[in-house]
Design a protein around this motif. Structure first.
Motif, PDB file in Angstrom:
ATOM      1  N   UNK A  94       0.811  -1.219   0.000  1.00 42.93           N
ATOM      2  CA  UNK A  94       0.000   0.000   0.000  1.00 42.93           C
ATOM      3  C   UNK A  94       0.843   1.266   0.000  1.00 42.93           C
ATOM      4  N   UNK A  95       2.118   1.134  -0.374  1.00 43.44           N
ATOM      5  CA  UNK A  95       2.982   2.327  -0.441  1.00 43.44           C
ATOM      6  C   UNK A  95       2.443   3.277  -1.507  1.00 43.44           C
ATOM      7  N   UNK A  96       2.733   4.561  -1.350  1.00 41.47           N
ATOM      8  CA  UNK A  96       2.374   5.512  -2.409  1.00 41.47           C
ATOM      9  C   UNK A  96       3.051   5.051  -3.695  1.00 41.47           C
ATOM     10  N   UNK A  97       2.310   4.983  -4.801  1.00 39.22           N
ATOM     11  CA  UNK A  97       2.918   4.461  -6.034  1.00 39.22           C
ATOM     12  C   UNK A  97       4.121   5.280  -6.479  1.00 39.22           C
ATOM     13  N   UNK A  98       5.148   4.572  -6.934  1.00 35.52           N
ATOM     14  CA  UNK A  98       6.313   5.219  -7.542  1.00 35.52           C
ATOM     15  C   UNK A  98       5.827   6.022  -8.756  1.00 35.52           C
ATOM     16  N   UNK A  99       6.677   6.876  -9.288  1.00 30.13           N
ATOM     17  CA  UNK A  99       6.256   7.612 -10.490  1.00 30.13           C
ATOM     18  C   UNK A  99       5.856   6.650 -11.605  1.00 30.13           C
ATOM     19  N   UNK A 100       6.619   5.537 -11.715  1.00 29.33           N
ATOM     20  CA  UNK A 100       6.286   4.570 -12.769  1.00 29.33           C
ATOM     21  C   UNK A 100       4.872   4.041 -12.556  1.00 29.33           C
ATOM     22  N   UNK A 101       4.588   3.543 -11.330  1.00 33.81           N
ATOM     23  CA  UNK A 101       3.259   2.975 -11.088  1.00 33.81           C
ATOM     24  C   UNK A 101       2.170   4.047 -11.167  1.00 33.81           C
ATOM     25  N   UNK A 102       2.475   5.263 -10.697  1.00 37.75           N
ATOM     26  CA  UNK A 102       1.465   6.332 -10.758  1.00 37.75           C
ATOM     27  C   UNK A 102       1.070   6.574 -12.217  1.00 37.75           C
ATOM     28  N   UNK A 103       2.055   6.657 -13.109  1.00 35.13           N
ATOM     29  CA  UNK A 103       1.783   6.920 -14.535  1.00 35.13           C
ATOM     30  C   UNK A 103       1.139   5.702 -15.203  1.00 35.13           C
ATOM     31  N   UNK A 104       1.714   4.516 -14.908  1.00 36.04           N
ATOM     32  CA  UNK A 104       1.245   3.287 -15.545  1.00 36.04           C
ATOM     33  C   UNK A 104      -0.216   3.015 -15.160  1.00 36.04           C
ATOM     34  N   UNK A 142      12.650  14.797  -8.011  1.00 36.20           N
ATOM     35  CA  UNK A 142      14.094  14.829  -8.220  1.00 36.20           C
ATOM     36  C   UNK A 142      14.460  14.386  -9.620  1.00 36.20           C
ATOM     37  N   UNK A 143      15.753  14.096  -9.831  1.00 37.78           N
ATOM     38  CA  UNK A 143      16.200  13.765 -11.192  1.00 37.78           C
ATOM     39  C   UNK A 143      15.592  12.467 -11.707  1.00 37.78           C
ATOM     40  N   UNK A 144      15.381  12.414 -13.027  1.00 39.73           N
ATOM     41  CA  UNK A 144      14.756  11.269 -13.675  1.00 39.73           C
ATOM     42  C   UNK A 144      15.445   9.953 -13.340  1.00 39.73           C
ATOM     43  N   UNK A 145      16.793   9.946 -13.328  1.00 39.20           N
ATOM     44  CA  UNK A 145      17.477   8.659 -13.103  1.00 39.20           C
ATOM     45  C   UNK A 145      17.242   8.145 -11.689  1.00 39.20           C
ATOM     46  N   UNK A 146      16.785   9.013 -10.789  1.00 37.90           N
ATOM     47  CA  UNK A 146      16.483   8.574  -9.426  1.00 37.90           C
ATOM     48  C   UNK A 146      14.990   8.240  -9.296  1.00 37.90           C
ATOM     49  N   UNK A 147      14.140   9.019  -9.951  1.00 35.21           N
ATOM     50  CA  UNK A 147      12.691   8.934  -9.698  1.00 35.21           C
ATOM     51  C   UNK A 147      11.908   8.109 -10.706  1.00 35.21           C
ATOM     52  N   UNK A 148      12.359   8.004 -11.929  1.00 38.11           N
ATOM     53  CA  UNK A 148      11.480   7.480 -12.975  1.00 38.11           C
ATOM     54  C   UNK A 148      11.921   6.148 -13.562  1.00 38.11           C
ATOM     55  N   UNK A 149      12.820   5.441 -12.873  1.00 35.27           N
ATOM     56  CA  UNK A 149      13.312   4.186 -13.449  1.00 35.27           C
ATOM     57  C   UNK A 149      12.307   3.048 -13.271  1.00 35.27           C
ATOM     58  N   UNK A 150      12.056   2.275 -14.326  1.00 38.56           N
ATOM     59  CA  UNK A 150      11.240   1.066 -14.126  1.00 38.56           C
ATOM     60  C   UNK A 150      12.066  -0.001 -13.412  1.00 38.56           C
ATOM     61  N   UNK A 151      11.498  -1.168 -13.163  1.00 38.28           N
ATOM     62  CA  UNK A 151      12.256  -2.228 -12.479  1.00 38.28           C
ATOM     63  C   UNK A 151      13.388  -2.723 -13.370  1.00 38.28           C
ATOM     64  N   UNK A 152      14.371  -3.366 -12.732  1.00 39.98           N
ATOM     65  CA  UNK A 152      15.482  -3.946 -13.497  1.00 39.98           C
ATOM     66  C   UNK A 152      14.956  -5.114 -14.329  1.00 39.98           C
ATOM     67  N   UNK A 153      13.966  -5.829 -13.791  1.00 42.31           N
ATOM     68  CA  UNK A 153      13.365  -6.948 -14.533  1.00 42.31           C
ATOM     69  C   UNK A 153      12.825  -6.441 -15.867  1.00 42.31           C
ATOM     70  N   UNK A 154      12.039  -5.378 -15.812  1.00 40.56           N
ATOM     71  CA  UNK A 154      11.414  -4.855 -17.023  1.00 40.56           C
ATOM     72  C   UNK A 154      12.480  -4.373 -18.009  1.00 40.56           C
TER      73      UNK A 154
END
Ligand code: FBP
Length: 547
Positions: free
Chosen positions: A424-434, A529-541
């Motif tokens: 129930x964590x606040x969605x990451x930017x990826x999950x929020x957008x997705x 913050x910066x994209x490389x910190x905030x907007x990365x998808x999972x390593x799996x993806x």
């Protein structure tokens, strides 16, 4: 609701949408589809929704849509981003026609059957944008499967003038969504059913569904705490931490967390099964690594354990399959047996091979395997303390090795289970957008009159503006599986592929991670913050999509 400072700031985040669906859309239809297996059987069971084409939305001049009422259901375990699916759905419906209305059925599919609902107005939606949890309408695990349930749902659907129901759920819930779509189409009810792919487990994915929502955020939360534990472990250098990670069946969560944090050991259930490993093999492997690290002076380390492990050990799998069938047939007789007698009763009624394994299990594990199953018939693996079982067995093995002169070290353990704290964590930017995009796409599928489809958003390792939105027929993802002793059509679960890029990367590095201390500390999810910190998808993806 008293809001935290982060919640207040986060409320104004505007999730990104694929460029193609921002304004008007047109549908591009692909070729007719087939189910992934058992085509004849599935086609027979879904005569009205089988074989439909894959759909893709393309930008087109805006058109008029009539005002409609839509219902939404959150089904099964919580996953970060569910509120954004609902807000995307709401905004999409309002963009098509401002007089459209959205009703939320309360506490899961049960709300539809029992006619419990609330209207989701703009004020309510605004309070939940970009937040974690499913508390806007609640969730539940009631299985929507009988004609009586479908007919009862139809009464309230008619009463509220609802034209479409959107079911946000995992593989089982989307399977049931499709059965419902088929039934309403067959009886000419004029009600569409659309699914959205949810589950932190990450096992609802295929060619058309790149990932289920919530996986990204949950793995980032677990990786943060695993990283913290590793730093603690590397500071005091005195404990072995056995960390069980949620993910009922597939090991995607454990694998992703390993890719993010580089622990000393990570078990992958699918590999255990493929190599036909026994519990003793697993214990010996861990003990050998503990001993080898001790020889270098490292009496500490981390072990990641997927919660579904127990069901993938071949001998255990055979035992669970027999138990499932036996309890499906004799469940009521079993329920009448005194608790203290149940273990002996099971031992007497199983085949000799399974009976011997069952008898050898610690009391708690044995009880869990026969008692509480969830409504879909799954063993509740979250409740089995595999981490303690393994830690204790490794301790015993190390004592034997010490006596044989093969080990000279200290072995002190700490146990952890990370599951509910990530859902129930606040969605990451990826999950929020997705999630917002999935919900918005669902509204378009509704607007375009489609049923039996799952909302699909692809190309997700690219910027959101380049994502591809559309719909995939649910029947395309189905095969026949044995459930409660009967063959049933279900969406095929996506397990970790041992020839896939994420596992291969892990396998190529794990020996080094075992012997040296290569921990990575990802830190908490960052929303600003910066994209490389905030907007990365999972390593799996990233490994799956980009190699
Ligand atoms: P869904 O498949 O419904 O998304 O649930 C997944 C999950 O979080 C599993 O990882 C876990 O085993 C299970 O739910 C726990 O269920 P519950 O919340 O009922 O204890």
């Amino acid at each position: 609701m008293k809001k935290s400072a982060l919640q207040t700031a986060r409320a104004s985040y505007q999730p990104k949408l694929p460029e193609a669906i921002k304004n008007g859309v047109t549908i591009v239809e692909g070729k007719a589809t087939q189910s992934v297996a058992d085509q004849e059987a599935i086609a027979k069971l879904f005569p009205n929704t089988y074989g439909m084409p894959v759909l893709r939305f393309e930008a087109a001049p805006k058109k008029e849509y009539p005002a409609i009422n839509v219902g939404v259901i959150l089904s099964g375990g919580q996953a970060p981003g569910g509120h954004n699916v609902i807000s995307g759905l709401f905004d999409g419906l309002k963009a098509m026609n401002k007089d459209s209305r959205l009703f939320g059925f309360l506490l899961g599919p049960g709300g539809l059957i029992d006619h419990k609902y609330m209207e989701l107005t703009a004020d309510i939606i605004d309070d939940y944008r970009n937040t974690g949890g499913f508390d806007i309408i609640g969730s539940g695990r009631t299985k929507l499967e009988t004609k009586e349930q479908f007919d009862s749902g139809l009464e309230i659907i008619k009463e509220l003038g609802i034209k479409a129901v959107v079911i946000i759920g995992g593989d089982d819930s989307n399977t049931n969504a499709c059965v419902l779509a088929e039934y309403y189409k067959q009886i000419g009810a004029g009600v569409q059913v659309i699914g959205c792919p949810k589950t932190i487990d990450g096992d609802l994915k295929n060619e058309m569904i790149e990932c289920s929502f919530g996986f990204d955020t949950a793995c980032k939360v677990y990786s943060e705490v695993i990283g913290n534990i590793q730093r603690d472990c590397n500071s005091a250098k005195k404990y072995w931490h056995f960390i069980k990670l949620m993910g009922r069946s597939a090991s995607h969560i454990a694998l992703e967390c390993a890719l993010q944090t580089q622990p000393n050991i990570c078990l992958i259930s699918e590999e255990v099964e493929a190599k036909q490993m026994t519990l003793d093999d697993i214990v010996n492997n861990i003990a050998n690594i503990v001993a080898a690290r001790a020889a270098k002076g490292f009496n500490f380390g981390t072990v990641l354990i997927p919660e579904g492990l127990i069901e993938f050990i071949p001998a255990m799998k055979r035992l669970i399959a027999e138990l499932n069938d036996y309890l499906a047939e004799n469940g009521s007789e079993f329920a009448m047996i005194k608790k203290s007698e149940q273990r002996n009763y099971i031992i007497k009624h199983l085949s000799p091979e399974n009976s011997a394994i069952y008898a050898s299990l610690p009391e708690g594990v044995a009880r869990q395997l026969t008692l509480d199953r969830d409504p879909h018939g799954n063993v509740q693996v979250s409740l089995i303390e595999t981490e303690k079982l393994l830690g204790e067995m490794v301790g015993r093995r190390l004592a034997e090795m010490k006596a044989e002169g093969k080990y000279d070290g200290k072995f002190a353990t700490q146990y952890h289970f990370f599951g509910y704290e990530g859902r129930c964590a606040d969605p990451s930017n990826f999950d929020a957008d997705y999630c917002y995009s999935l919900g918005y796409t669902a509204s378009l599928l509704v607007g375009e009159g489609r049923t039996g489809y799952m909302s699909s958003v692809r190309n997700t390792t690219k910027p959101a503006s380049e994502w591809i939105a559309g719909g995939v027929p649910v029947t395309m993802m189905m095969n026949m599986e044995r459930r409660h002793g009967e063959m049933k059509p279900v969406i095929q679960k996506a397990l970790v592929h041992l020839d896939g890029a994420p596992f291969k990367y892990f396998a190529a590095h794990r020996d080094e991670w075992a012997m040296n201390t290569c921990y990575v500390y990802p830190g908490p999810i960052q929303y600003f913050g910066p994209t490389e910190v905030c907007d990365q998808p999972t390593k799996t993806l990233k490994l799956e999509q980009d190699g």
